[in-house]
Design an enzyme around this catalytic site. Structure first.
Site, PDB file in Angstrom:
ATOM      1  N   ASP A  62      -4.672 -13.341   3.820  1.00  0.00           N
ATOM      2  CA  ASP A  62      -5.421 -12.635   4.864  1.00  0.00           C
ATOM      3  C   ASP A  62      -6.893 -12.465   4.513  1.00  0.00           C
ATOM      4  OD1 ASP A  62      -5.026 -10.714   2.808  1.00  0.00           O
ATOM      5  OD2 ASP A  62      -3.324  -9.844   3.863  1.00  0.00           O
ATOM      6  N   ASN A 127       3.615   1.506   4.086  1.00  0.00           N
ATOM      7  CA  ASN A 127       4.391   1.419   5.332  1.00  0.00           C
ATOM      8  C   ASN A 127       5.215   0.132   5.391  1.00  0.00           C
ATOM      9  OD1 ASN A 127       2.424  -0.495   5.800  1.00  0.00           O
ATOM     10  ND2 ASN A 127       1.591   0.466   7.637  1.00  0.00           N
ATOM     11  N   HIS A 129       4.252  -2.948   4.937  1.00  0.00           N
ATOM     12  CA  HIS A 129       3.642  -4.177   5.441  1.00  0.00           C
ATOM     13  C   HIS A 129       3.553  -5.221   4.328  1.00  0.00           C
ATOM     14  CE1 HIS A 129      -0.667  -2.581   4.435  1.00  0.00           C
ATOM     15  NE2 HIS A 129      -0.396  -3.545   3.579  1.00  0.00           N
ATOM     16  N   GLU A 134       1.684  -5.301   9.989  1.00  0.00           N
ATOM     17  CA  GLU A 134       2.026  -3.887  10.093  1.00  0.00           C
ATOM     18  C   GLU A 134       3.381  -3.705  10.785  1.00  0.00           C
ATOM     19  OE1 GLU A 134       0.251  -1.962   8.437  1.00  0.00           O
ATOM     20  OE2 GLU A 134      -1.905  -2.134   8.772  1.00  0.00           O
TER      21      GLU A 134
END
Length: 232
Positions: A62, A127, A129, A134
């Site tokens: 990313d 979380n 990810h 996400e």
């Protein structure tokens, strides 16, 4: 899934390095790479090793949208400082943070498709990810534009002068792209990752827990310290 418990992130970096070395000896040529603090001890081990990557390919997960390649907080800069300046690869690919939002994802998908990943390195968000995928990201997603959650912004603001400077969007390799790798090595350290690791390993498999899809992959190694493993 194979779980390897280690004392700390330094030992975790050594374990991940051993797996990378074994993969190279078995013919691995394309490596999917991650950024952030988690893989730093692995990259240190790689920098200090005698492994040769001059005939290998690296594909990163990313990049922040809006940051140029030479921005001090871009993932291009991170990878140069952490690895590429010390261990040159034959070719390296990272999404272009200034690329056209309509065409950059498709362009990056073509790169991933043309260079099937042998070993994918992953960290994990609090979380759950993976990459910047996400909660709620479709499991069949390929490279796409991501709107970062406040939780992710909070986790990354320590790298910037202020929270306002943290980009709100990123290009991320999709979950389907990550799952296409032959082998996946996920590392997690610290108590704040314990719940995400527990949900990754014990399920259920749901898009609300992006990393839970790893339960369906044939070759996943999870390296965790005692704190990250505390809820297993």
């Amino acid at each position: 899934m194979k779980i390897i418990k280690v004392k700390d992130r330094n030992e975790g970096g050594k374990k991940a390095f051993e797996l990378i070395k074994e993969a190279i000896q078995s013919g691995a040529e394309v490596f999917g790479l991650a950024t952030g603090s988690t893989p730093e001890t692995l990259y240190r081990e790689l920098r200090e090793s005698d492994l040769d990557f001059s005939d290998k390919t690296a594909i990163n997960l990313d990049e922040y949208i809006g940051l140029s390649k030479d921005h001090p907080q871009s993932y291009h800069t991170f990878m140069k400082k952490q690895l590429f300046d010390y261990k040159p690869f034959k070719q390296t690919f990272i999404p272009d943070g200034l690329g056209d939002e309509n065409t950059e994802p498709e362009k990056y998908d073509k790169i991933v498709d043309a260079h099937p990943i042998d070993v994918q390195i992953l960290g994990i968000g609090t979380n759950a990810h993976i990459g910047f995928n996400e909660p709620g990201t479709p499991f069949d997603s390929k490279t796409h534009k991501v709107t970062l959650t406040q939780e992710t912004i909070d986790a990354n603001k320590r790298y910037f002068d202020s929270e306002e400077d943290v980009p709100r969007h990123a290009f991320s390799m999709g979950i389907k792209s990550i799952m296409s790798a032959k082998k996946i090595i996920l590392m997690a350290y610290g108590e704040n990752k314990a719940e995400a690791i527990a949900r990754t390993v014990h399920g259920p498999v749901t898009e609300e827990v992006p990393s839970s899809i790893l339960q369906t992959h044939p070759d996943v190694v999870i390296i965790v310290d005692e704190e990250a493993a505390s809820q297993l």
